[in-house]
Design a protein around this motif. Sequence first.
Motif, short mmCIF file in Angstrom:
data_model
loop_
_atom_site.label_atom_id
_atom_site.label_comp_id
_atom_site.label_asym_id
_atom_site.label_seq_id
_atom_site.Cartn_x
_atom_site.Cartn_y
_atom_site.Cartn_z
N GLY A 47 0.96 -1.26 -0.01
CA GLY A 47 -0.03 0.08 0.03
C GLY A 47 0.91 1.13 -0.08
N GLY A 48 1.69 1.38 -1.06
CA GLY A 48 2.70 2.46 -1.09
C GLY A 48 2.32 3.60 -2.03
N THR A 49 3.19 3.96 -2.68
CA THR A 49 3.01 5.26 -3.59
C THR A 49 2.20 4.95 -4.67
N GLY A 52 9.67 3.93 3.22
CA GLY A 52 8.49 3.95 3.86
C GLY A 52 7.88 2.57 4.31
N SER A 82 6.76 5.05 0.67
CA SER A 82 7.78 5.98 0.68
C SER A 82 7.07 7.53 0.63
N ILE A 133 -2.74 -5.26 0.42
CA ILE A 133 -1.90 -5.74 1.58
C ILE A 133 -0.92 -4.81 2.18
N HIS A 140 13.25 13.98 -9.13
CA HIS A 140 12.79 13.10 -8.09
C HIS A 140 11.50 12.24 -8.79
N PRO A 141 11.68 11.08 -8.32
CA PRO A 141 10.65 10.12 -9.08
C PRO A 141 9.31 10.13 -8.72
N MET A 144 8.86 15.18 -0.57
CA MET A 144 7.63 15.81 -1.25
C MET A 144 8.02 16.80 -2.18
N ALA A 198 2.25 -3.86 5.01
CA ALA A 198 2.94 -4.56 5.92
C ALA A 198 2.75 -3.70 7.18
N VAL A 213 19.74 9.61 -2.36
CA VAL A 213 18.69 10.45 -2.36
C VAL A 213 17.39 9.69 -2.53
N LEU A 245 3.07 -3.92 -5.99
CA LEU A 245 3.74 -2.91 -5.66
C LEU A 245 4.64 -2.69 -4.30
N ALA A 290 3.13 -9.68 3.40
CA ALA A 290 2.94 -10.65 1.90
C ALA A 290 4.33 -11.56 2.11
C1 LIG Z 1 13.56 9.67 2.89
C2 LIG Z 1 13.06 9.75 1.39
C3 LIG Z 1 13.12 10.92 0.74
C4 LIG Z 1 12.60 10.99 -0.83
N1 LIG Z 1 12.36 12.29 -1.15
C5 LIG Z 1 11.71 12.41 -2.45
C6 LIG Z 1 11.23 13.49 -2.98
O1 LIG Z 1 11.37 14.57 -2.27
N2 LIG Z 1 10.56 13.48 -4.09
C7 LIG Z 1 10.47 12.28 -4.85
O2 LIG Z 1 9.78 12.57 -6.14
N3 LIG Z 1 10.74 11.36 -4.61
C8 LIG Z 1 11.44 11.05 -3.16
N4 LIG Z 1 11.82 9.94 -2.71
C9 LIG Z 1 11.55 8.66 -3.53
C10 LIG Z 1 10.23 8.15 -3.57
O3 LIG Z 1 9.67 8.61 -2.40
C11 LIG Z 1 10.00 6.67 -4.08
O4 LIG Z 1 10.64 6.58 -5.31
C12 LIG Z 1 8.61 6.47 -4.20
O5 LIG Z 1 7.83 6.69 -3.10
C13 LIG Z 1 8.39 4.91 -4.32
O6 LIG Z 1 7.11 4.32 -4.50
P1 LIG Z 1 6.70 2.85 -4.44
O7 LIG Z 1 5.38 2.51 -4.93
O8 LIG Z 1 7.76 2.24 -5.79
O9 LIG Z 1 7.30 2.13 -3.31
P2 LIG Z 1 6.78 2.38 -1.89
O10 LIG Z 1 6.03 3.78 -1.91
O11 LIG Z 1 8.07 2.56 -1.03
O12 LIG Z 1 5.74 1.41 -1.51
C14 LIG Z 1 6.18 -0.06 -1.29
C15 LIG Z 1 5.00 -0.51 -0.20
O13 LIG Z 1 5.08 -1.84 -0.11
C16 LIG Z 1 4.96 -2.25 1.27
N5 LIG Z 1 5.48 -3.64 1.35
C17 LIG Z 1 6.92 -3.89 0.89
N6 LIG Z 1 7.28 -5.51 0.97
C18 LIG Z 1 5.92 -5.64 1.47
C19 LIG Z 1 5.30 -6.84 2.03
N7 LIG Z 1 6.24 -8.19 1.90
N8 LIG Z 1 4.10 -7.15 2.53
C20 LIG Z 1 3.28 -5.99 2.51
N9 LIG Z 1 3.75 -4.91 2.50
C21 LIG Z 1 5.21 -4.67 1.80
C22 LIG Z 1 5.77 -0.82 1.88
O14 LIG Z 1 5.57 -0.99 3.41
C23 LIG Z 1 5.34 0.07 1.14
O15 LIG Z 1 4.16 0.71 1.81
C24 LIG Z 1 12.18 9.69 -1.54
C25 LIG Z 1 12.41 8.54 -0.62
C26 LIG Z 1 12.55 8.43 0.79
C27 LIG Z 1 12.83 7.30 1.28
#
Ligand SMILES: Cc1cc2nc3c(=O)[nH]c(=O)nc-3n(C[C@H](O)[C@H](O)[C@H](O)COP(=O)(O)OP(=O)(O)OC[C@H]3O[C@@H](n4cnc5c(N)ncnc54)[C@H](O)[C@@H]3O)c2cc1C
Length: 590
Positions: free
Chosen positions: A23-25, A103, A109, A45, A570-571, A115, A47, A524, A291, A258
């Motif tokens: 449940g991330g970004t 995150g 995250s 799902i 920034h992604p 932000m 964590a 970063v 995801l 998961a």
């Molecule tokens: C400190 C920090 C600063 C950043 N600053 C910036 C910024 O200013 N601007 C920007 O654009 N990007 C920034 N980023 C990068 C950006 O946040 C990430 O690239 C983006 O959020 C990734 O999204 P995602 O959906 O790939 O993964 P995530 O958002 O990390 O989501 C993954 C999710 O899966 C869950 N998960 C993982 N494994 C399991 C499992 N086995 N079972 C259940 N759940 C699970 C995790 O808990 C999480 O909720 C930053 C990242 C960090 C950590």
Amino acid sequence: LLGVTNLGAPGISCTHDYVIVGGGTSGLAIAARLAGNPLVTVAVIEAAGFYEIENGAGSIIPGLAAAQNTGTSPNDTNALIDWNFVTTPQTGAANRKIRYARGKTLGGSSGRHLMVYHRGTKGSYQKWPDAVGDSGYTWDNLLTYFKRSCFLTAPDTSKRNANGTVSYDPSSFDNSLAGPLQVSWPNWASPLSSWVVKGFTAIGINAASDVNSGSLNGSSWVSTTINPSDETRDSSQTSFLDAAMATTSIKIYQQTMAKKILFKNRVAYGVLVTTFGITYTISARKEVILLAGVFQSPQLLMVSGIGPQATMKSLGITVIKGLPGVGQNMWDHVMFGSVYPVGVVTATRLVTDTSAALEALAEFALQEGPLTAPGFGALAWEKLPADSRSTLSSQTLTALSTFPADWPEVECLALDGILGPWGSASDKNVSDGNSYGSVAAALVAPLSQGNVTITSADTSVAPVINPNFLTHPADAEVAVAAFKRARQVWQNINITVGPEYLPGPSVQTDAEILQFIRTSLVQVWHASSTCAMGQANDTMAVVDSTAKVFGVSNLRVVDASIFPILSPGHPQSNCYMIAEKIADDIKSGR
Ligand SMILES: Cc1cc2nc3c(=O)[nH]c(=O)nc-3n(C[C@H](O)[C@H](O)[C@H](O)COP(=O)(O)OP(=O)(O)OC[C@H]3O[C@@H](n4cnc5c(N)ncnc54)[C@H](O)[C@@H]3O)c2cc1C
């Protein structure tokens, strides 16, 4: 926060049409879009739980986010909202094991990051359709999805300092689409940033007109995912999920890990999960959508039997599909910089001076002041200018020529604090009564590539993360040139009140500068591409252009791990964009 009807019943095996793992970004964005169809059921799902409950103001108030255990020391942790990963020893970074924030919360995250919101460049995105053989990924086509995800609010000029005038193009957004994610500018413009912008201009980096319309070269007061109604973090949880909970039957399985994707005849049919030690299955009538982020999506694929065969066989994992690209091709950015004591107030004062901190909190209650901003304001991007290029070897110049003309090599950031090795929380502060500021440089056209693997078939054991920071010789040369650009900025602004604090005036030769960079660089947190999208004949590709995993059915991956390239900057905008795009594909039967 959570309507009771949106709570999954932990411990009871069940079936939904779409099962979202993570449940991330991207996860909450695609979940919300799919749940918008009342004829389908969606389970998420995750964590962990809600960062508002588990970490409170530290996650909600933008100005506190930067101080939230984002350092490099394995001890600089925040177990409440972070996975607390640590890399392998990084040969390009003085053999340091670097803690890598990620995150662990609803929002992922996006509940943890700093932000910054902007988009990459047209030329960088053109690499995407070129790599995956699908013209749906050109900038013009992606713009629809960028626009769909977010809602723009103009800067509040009654509250922002006059020295922080923003230049932007409102037509890069389309508020008629009412995208859930709030994009705005903080009600505060850092004085340090306003000086550094002058420094950027002095060294030839002029103001960019907009950073959301496919072009980046120039400086900008960057847009952010801050909710202008109360100046708090807007994450995928407070935007997409909150809206979905109010209007759909979406089910959230929080605190649920998961463990494995389940297959029958190479068809994904569900996910084995545990909640508080109880193991059960959440089945998918239509699809499992993974995801779990750039480190744990490849981990979950591998523990489930999809990935490099040798790795899986060595751990006794039954191979469902050998895909050597799982966990490979990792892209990431690194950052380092020059630090000075300065004659303007920066965030270091808030940490070392209680009365300044109390004043900032009082201002925040009025939605004003430094805590409305995430520790910086102005960013800038450039291709290194001719005099810097003349210091690079022909091999490096050849390597850099593989990037399109509009793809900057360096990002410079004005940081309201001390950018050092961040080996401990105290590394960020000096209690000498001065304010400190940093001009940081980040490599946004990196050539070093890393990887992720596993040492266990259990997802509770952390994946092995090896970003290979600064191991490509070209990156090392560019880093030295970029660092010198950061120093040039300082030389052109008259706000320093003492000698350079880091690395200090004695560090002058290229070798000394590179050694400082290796011992002080920080990540970063932009890792991507560990389950890269590509064409069927690309042996390292993991998913096709509709995010379907090669060689199996009913399984997609839709997070930062599938980007075939890491666009400059920034992604997070890309994470929302790809969720919107693949949601569209799914709805239209692709
Ligand atoms: C400190 C920090 C600063 C950043 N600053 C910036 C910024 O200013 N601007 C920007 O654009 N990007 C920034 N980023 C990068 C950006 O946040 C990430 O690239 C983006 O959020 C990734 O999204 P995602 O959906 O790939 O993964 P995530 O958002 O990390 O989501 C993954 C999710 O899966 C869950 N998960 C993982 N494994 C399991 C499992 N086995 N079972 C259940 N759940 C699970 C995790 O808990 C999480 O909720 C930053 C990242 C960090 C950590």
